[in-house]
Design an enzyme around this catalytic site. Sequence first.
Site, PDB file in Angstrom:
ATOM      1  CD  GLU A  58     -58.166 -52.641 -36.690  1.00 56.03           C
ATOM      2  OE1 GLU A  58     -58.517 -53.081 -36.197  1.00 56.03           O
ATOM      3  OE2 GLU A  58     -58.252 -51.480 -37.216  1.00 56.03           O
ATOM      4  CE1 TYR A 141     -62.919 -54.621 -35.378  1.00 57.12           C
ATOM      5  CE2 TYR A 141     -60.350 -55.751 -34.806  1.00 57.12           C
ATOM      6  CZ  TYR A 141     -61.526 -55.309 -35.042  1.00 57.12           C
ATOM      7  OH  TYR A 141     -61.360 -53.304 -35.329  1.00 57.12           O
ATOM      8  CG  ASP A 159     -64.327 -53.780 -32.112  1.00 57.75           C
ATOM      9  OD1 ASP A 159     -65.741 -52.847 -32.095  1.00 57.75           O
ATOM     10  OD2 ASP A 159     -63.645 -52.920 -31.355  1.00 57.75           O
TER      11      ASP A 159
END
Length: 379
Positions: A58, A141, A159
């Site tokens: 991520e 996020y 996102d």
Amino acid sequence: MPSTTARRLPKTPSPDAGPDVRRVRQRLLKWYDAHHRRLPWRAEPGVAPKPYRVLVSEAMLQQTQVATVVPYFGRFMDALPTVRDLAGADEQAVLRLWQGLGYYRRARSLHAAAKVIVCDHGGVIPDNVADLLKLPGVGRYSAGAIASIAYGTRAPILDGNVARVLARLTLIEQPIDAPDTRKTLWRLAEELVPASRPGDFNQALMELGALICTKANPTCDACPLSGQCQARVVDRVASVPVPAKRKAPTLVHHHVIVMERAGRFLFEQRPATGLWANMWQLPTAEDLPAKANTSELSAWAADRSGLVLSDTQHVVAFTHQTTHRTIRFNVWHGLVTSGRLRRGAGRWRRLDQLNDLPLANPQRKAVAVLIKEDPQQHG
Ligand code: SF4
């Protein structure tokens, strides 16, 4: 689910949005099961994801394409296979593994987050959004992505890909980054994410945005949500989402001064804060005029390093784009004829001996040009 957003979801005869939310979930998950990409950080069906792999991926995937991340992820995992390995690593080693991927603040934040995870959480990555948000570099996020994908916690994500899909699905025609639009999109993402398989659902939304509901030329005919998509119904897919209003980037000039002595070159470390913090570079003047002449450059180099240059010449110019700046790099080369290197002013290296110095992309480009210009001398 609040009825205002619910009514905006699918265009169906029923005013009750509940079934439509269910349909979005079902269709998206079915599509994801059939079409998702096998990626090195994704667990195979039925296998529990490894939270550390999710954490690292991520961080790498922020503002970066999947295809770019894949080789970096593999190298990173080989070198630092656990969160404890990452926490115990030297920052320069972490930056070297990140070298070329850009946005180096992510690497430093990930490193700092690993230290917090080891110190405060016994080496276990938190499974909830509140604790994840306390980690360096983890925003809403990332916290949602890690909690949902790694642990199956019901948490939304938003996102660029997800925002585009949701804006089209519900025909949001305000600028995509306006605060009210962001609030609406977050609320919608929160309402849509199911309690069952939230991680797959979130990945499905991102995957749909990356593969089908792309910025230009979305393939609506192949979209599992085409029957629900309001932008498609009113034929406004091309105009949604409405782009963010961005300030034009500022143009700045950096002069890279290649200082050579006996086949070796001077490299200096950047400050610990700001752009490319703690990375290394050929000496670079950021405060000289765009049209600086060789006398000004030599004076700057002498002041910085204590070394005197001669025969300074222009080598190449190129432009590098960051989020807020357009940086015009002018690369110069000069031979060191006298002087003594100031303490802490840098390190001498041959151009083929840079493995221990993490360099940002424009510096790598300058080095590549030097090697290409004269491989015998510089290689
Ligand atoms: S139908 Fe087209 S615009 Fe609508 S969500 Fe699917 S791909 Fe995107």
